[in-house]
Write a protein that holds these residues in place. Sequence first.
Motif, PDB file in Angstrom:
ATOM      1  N   ARG A  63       0.828  -1.205   0.000  1.00 29.47           N
ATOM      2  CA  ARG A  63       0.000   0.000   0.000  1.00 29.47           C
ATOM      3  C   ARG A  63       0.862   1.254   0.000  1.00 29.47           C
ATOM      4  NH1 ARG A  63      -4.468  -1.747   4.615  1.00 29.47           N
ATOM      5  NH2 ARG A  63      -5.287  -3.590   3.473  1.00 29.47           N
ATOM      6  N   ILE A  64       1.899   1.216   0.845  1.00 33.02           N
ATOM      7  CA  ILE A  64       2.784   2.387   0.879  1.00 33.02           C
ATOM      8  C   ILE A  64       3.431   2.591  -0.480  1.00 33.02           C
ATOM      9  CG2 ILE A  64       4.890   3.313   1.908  1.00 33.02           C
ATOM     10  CD1 ILE A  64       4.145   1.826   4.490  1.00 33.02           C
ATOM     11  N   PHE A  65       3.886   1.510  -1.101  1.00 33.36           N
ATOM     12  CA  PHE A  65       4.506   1.613  -2.416  1.00 33.36           C
ATOM     13  C   PHE A  65       3.494   2.102  -3.463  1.00 33.36           C
ATOM     14  CE2 PHE A  65       5.941  -0.267  -6.457  1.00 33.36           C
ATOM     15  CZ  PHE A  65       7.209   0.297  -6.523  1.00 33.36           C
ATOM     16  N   HIS A  66       2.218   1.660  -3.320  1.00 33.96           N
ATOM     17  CA  HIS A  66       1.167   2.092  -4.245  1.00 33.96           C
ATOM     18  C   HIS A  66       0.930   3.592  -4.138  1.00 33.96           C
ATOM     19  CE1 HIS A  66      -3.171   3.058  -4.847  1.00 33.96           C
ATOM     20  NE2 HIS A  66      -2.984   2.380  -5.976  1.00 33.96           N
ATOM     21  N   GLN A  67       0.862   4.083  -2.915  1.00 37.82           N
ATOM     22  CA  GLN A  67       0.552   5.489  -2.703  1.00 37.82           C
ATOM     23  C   GLN A  67       1.717   6.409  -3.050  1.00 37.82           C
ATOM     24  OE1 GLN A  67      -0.710   5.661   1.385  1.00 37.82           O
ATOM     25  NE2 GLN A  67      -2.606   4.485   1.020  1.00 37.82           N
ATOM     26  N   THR A  68       2.941   5.943  -2.832  1.00 40.12           N
ATOM     27  CA  THR A  68       4.103   6.830  -3.012  1.00 40.12           C
ATOM     28  C   THR A  68       4.802   6.656  -4.342  1.00 40.12           C
ATOM     29  OG1 THR A  68       5.573   5.213  -1.968  1.00 40.12           O
ATOM     30  CG2 THR A  68       4.513   6.866  -0.521  1.00 40.12           C
ATOM     31  N   HIS A  69       4.534   5.542  -5.054  1.00 46.53           N
ATOM     32  CA  HIS A  69       5.332   5.285  -6.246  1.00 46.53           C
ATOM     33  C   HIS A  69       4.500   5.080  -7.501  1.00 46.53           C
ATOM     34  CE1 HIS A  69       8.869   4.120  -8.491  1.00 46.53           C
ATOM     35  NE2 HIS A  69       8.234   3.029  -8.921  1.00 46.53           N
ATOM     36  N   TRP A  70       3.821   3.927  -7.565  1.00 51.76           N
ATOM     37  CA  TRP A  70       3.273   3.630  -8.878  1.00 51.76           C
ATOM     38  C   TRP A  70       1.955   4.344  -9.176  1.00 51.76           C
ATOM     39  CZ3 TRP A  70      -1.258   1.037 -10.113  1.00 51.76           C
ATOM     40  CH2 TRP A  70      -1.875   0.279  -9.120  1.00 51.76           C
ATOM     41  N   PRO A 114       1.273   7.571  -8.294  1.00 54.74           N
ATOM     42  CA  PRO A 114       1.676   8.866  -8.870  1.00 54.74           C
ATOM     43  C   PRO A 114       2.258   8.726 -10.278  1.00 54.74           C
ATOM     44  CG  PRO A 114       2.372   8.728  -6.588  1.00 54.74           C
ATOM     45  CD  PRO A 114       1.867   7.373  -6.961  1.00 54.74           C
ATOM     46  N   LEU A 115       3.001   7.642 -10.534  1.00 60.23           N
ATOM     47  CA  LEU A 115       3.550   7.446 -11.873  1.00 60.23           C
ATOM     48  C   LEU A 115       2.442   7.261 -12.898  1.00 60.23           C
ATOM     49  CD1 LEU A 115       6.637   5.079 -11.368  1.00 60.23           C
ATOM     50  CD2 LEU A 115       6.642   7.468 -12.092  1.00 60.23           C
ATOM     51  N   MET A 116       1.390   6.539 -12.525  1.00 59.04           N
ATOM     52  CA  MET A 116       0.276   6.359 -13.446  1.00 59.04           C
ATOM     53  C   MET A 116      -0.339   7.699 -13.816  1.00 59.04           C
ATOM     54  SD  MET A 116      -0.445   3.146 -14.291  1.00 59.04           S
ATOM     55  CE  MET A 116      -2.205   2.957 -14.476  1.00 59.04           C
ATOM     56  N   ARG A 117      -0.475   8.601 -12.824  1.00 58.60           N
ATOM     57  CA  ARG A 117      -1.071   9.903 -13.105  1.00 58.60           C
ATOM     58  C   ARG A 117      -0.134  10.794 -13.913  1.00 58.60           C
ATOM     59  NH1 ARG A 117      -2.990   9.161  -7.737  1.00 58.60           N
ATOM     60  NH2 ARG A 117      -1.220  10.371  -6.913  1.00 58.60           N
ATOM     61  N   LEU A 118       1.178  10.717 -13.614  1.00 58.48           N
ATOM     62  CA  LEU A 118       2.128  11.617 -14.266  1.00 58.48           C
ATOM     63  C   LEU A 118       2.515  11.160 -15.660  1.00 58.48           C
ATOM     64  CD1 LEU A 118       4.479  12.483 -11.259  1.00 58.48           C
ATOM     65  CD2 LEU A 118       2.762  13.962 -12.330  1.00 58.48           C
ATOM     66  N   GLN A 119       2.892   9.860 -15.790  1.00 60.66           N
ATOM     67  CA  GLN A 119       3.385   9.404 -17.086  1.00 60.66           C
ATOM     68  C   GLN A 119       2.430   8.466 -17.812  1.00 60.66           C
ATOM     69  OE1 GLN A 119       7.073   7.552 -15.972  1.00 60.66           O
ATOM     70  NE2 GLN A 119       6.156   5.511 -15.700  1.00 60.66           N
ATOM     71  N   GLY A 120       1.357   8.083 -17.119  1.00 58.12           N
ATOM     72  CA  GLY A 120       0.322   7.321 -17.792  1.00 58.12           C
ATOM     73  C   GLY A 120       0.565   5.839 -17.889  1.00 58.12           C
ATOM     74  N   SER A 121       1.625   5.348 -17.283  1.00 58.23           N
ATOM     75  CA  SER A 121       1.881   3.899 -17.339  1.00 58.23           C
ATOM     76  C   SER A 121       2.946   3.519 -16.319  1.00 58.23           C
ATOM     77  CB  SER A 121       2.337   3.483 -18.738  1.00 58.23           C
ATOM     78  OG  SER A 121       3.611   4.047 -19.027  1.00 58.23           O
ATOM     79  N   VAL A 122       2.967   2.234 -15.968  1.00 55.61           N
ATOM     80  CA  VAL A 122       4.033   1.631 -15.157  1.00 55.61           C
ATOM     81  C   VAL A 122       4.329   0.253 -15.758  1.00 55.61           C
ATOM     82  CG1 VAL A 122       3.498   2.856 -13.003  1.00 55.61           C
ATOM     83  CG2 VAL A 122       2.366   0.672 -13.528  1.00 55.61           C
ATOM     84  N   ALA A 123       5.521  -0.231 -15.523  1.00 54.76           N
ATOM     85  CA  ALA A 123       5.902  -1.540 -16.095  1.00 54.76           C
ATOM     86  C   ALA A 123       6.724  -2.329 -15.086  1.00 54.76           C
ATOM     87  CB  ALA A 123       6.700  -1.352 -17.383  1.00 54.76           C
ATOM     88  N   GLU A 124       6.363  -3.619 -14.978  1.00 55.54           N
ATOM     89  CA  GLU A 124       7.088  -4.592 -14.160  1.00 55.54           C
ATOM     90  C   GLU A 124       7.281  -4.122 -12.724  1.00 55.54           C
ATOM     91  OE1 GLU A 124      10.655  -5.868 -16.078  1.00 55.54           O
ATOM     92  OE2 GLU A 124       9.572  -6.910 -17.676  1.00 55.54           O
TER      93      GLU A 124
END
Length: 423
Positions: A63-70, A72-82
């Motif tokens: 959850r912490i990793f979801h809130q602080t990392h991926w 925000p990345l989804m909102r900023l760059q529109g995707s995450v991988a692996e």
Amino acid sequence: MASDVCTPPDLVELFEGAPCGLVVTDEDGRILRANRTFCDWLGYTSAELSGRPFQNLLTVGGRIFHQTHWAPLMRLQGSVAEVKLSIIHRDRRPIIMLLNGVRREHEGKAYNELAFFGTADRDKYERELLKARQAAEDLLKEKTAAEAALHQAQAELSEAYETAQRRATFAEQMVAIASHDLKNPLTGIKMATDLLARGDRTAQEKRLFKHVGDSVQRANRMIADLLDLTVIRVGRGISVNATEVDLHTFTGHCVEELRVAFPHAELQHRSNGTAVVQLDNDRLFQVIGNLTANSVAYGDVTKPVTIASSLHAGTVVISVHNFGPVIPEDQRASLFEPLIRGADIHADLRSVGLGLFIVREIARAHGGDVSVMSDAVDGTTFTVRFAQRAVEVVEVVESCPPTGLMPAPERAGANGLRIRRGT
């Protein structure tokens, strides 16, 4: 018209039965749809997951990793991988998955389309890779250690070789000293003794001169044995100079000389057939002399010592038999080693314990060997076998005089033997 449009069944099945987990959430992370594969992995039904916040399926760290990392990345760059996540199964056990996601907008709303992949096979593969890498590193360490040990052993071997070379050189020097500085004085003593013994001497003086002569002969014999031992020890081996020899005639000549050396012993010579062979006659005399001296020293001198010579299937056989104490079986193998004595007998015939060793080395130099048999009934027999290769008797023209050398091949000589070379 729009109400009549529907998703083809094959596309629905493609979504539901995809080999990966597929999840669609809104912008806030609430699950709008999860395919059958994802539900089966977690033990839920699609209805149980619908409307549930996706982060509730994550561990605390996830959850912490979801809130602080991926997120925000989804909102900023529109995707995450692996992205690697631990997702909680219905029975509360974590399942490691890889997440790939994209953010899409439709009719003014944002949606997160997520694809999940199981990592069991990948983790196993990675573990195997790590294990193989560790094994390769261990092998490299072992190879490095083996190479270091090899270099060390080579260095020690080189040092040992140099030490052996120095010792061999020293031994050769000792051979030269023994052959020159010892034999020459003994020769002078022998000559002086012979000259002094020629005049009119009392019986006691003659006995003394004879003792001196015998002592010189024993000393010469010991020096010759020690020289042979030294040559063998430095790796040169017994030298052999083969010539054509009438085996029986030469053996008989040796026995005649040995009768003079051992007047108190009865020596008999027995031969089988006629044999012209190629052997080193000096070494052959040495073999017969050493074995006879050994038999006289350790055998019963009241009974005859028998020296036999024969040729069987291209093998020269010399045997010396005596009656005397039985040689214990556990001592027979060591009799032919240098400086080994069979018994504590004090006699003028004793040497430094090299006689049988020299016999064995001479036999080996001729491609043969020596053996011993001993029992209380038949006595003791030393048998030497030489592998001779070159001469056979073709015709006996007349009897032979006592000579040890034979004429050149394919001609009759003064000894009356016609010979040819064989293989």
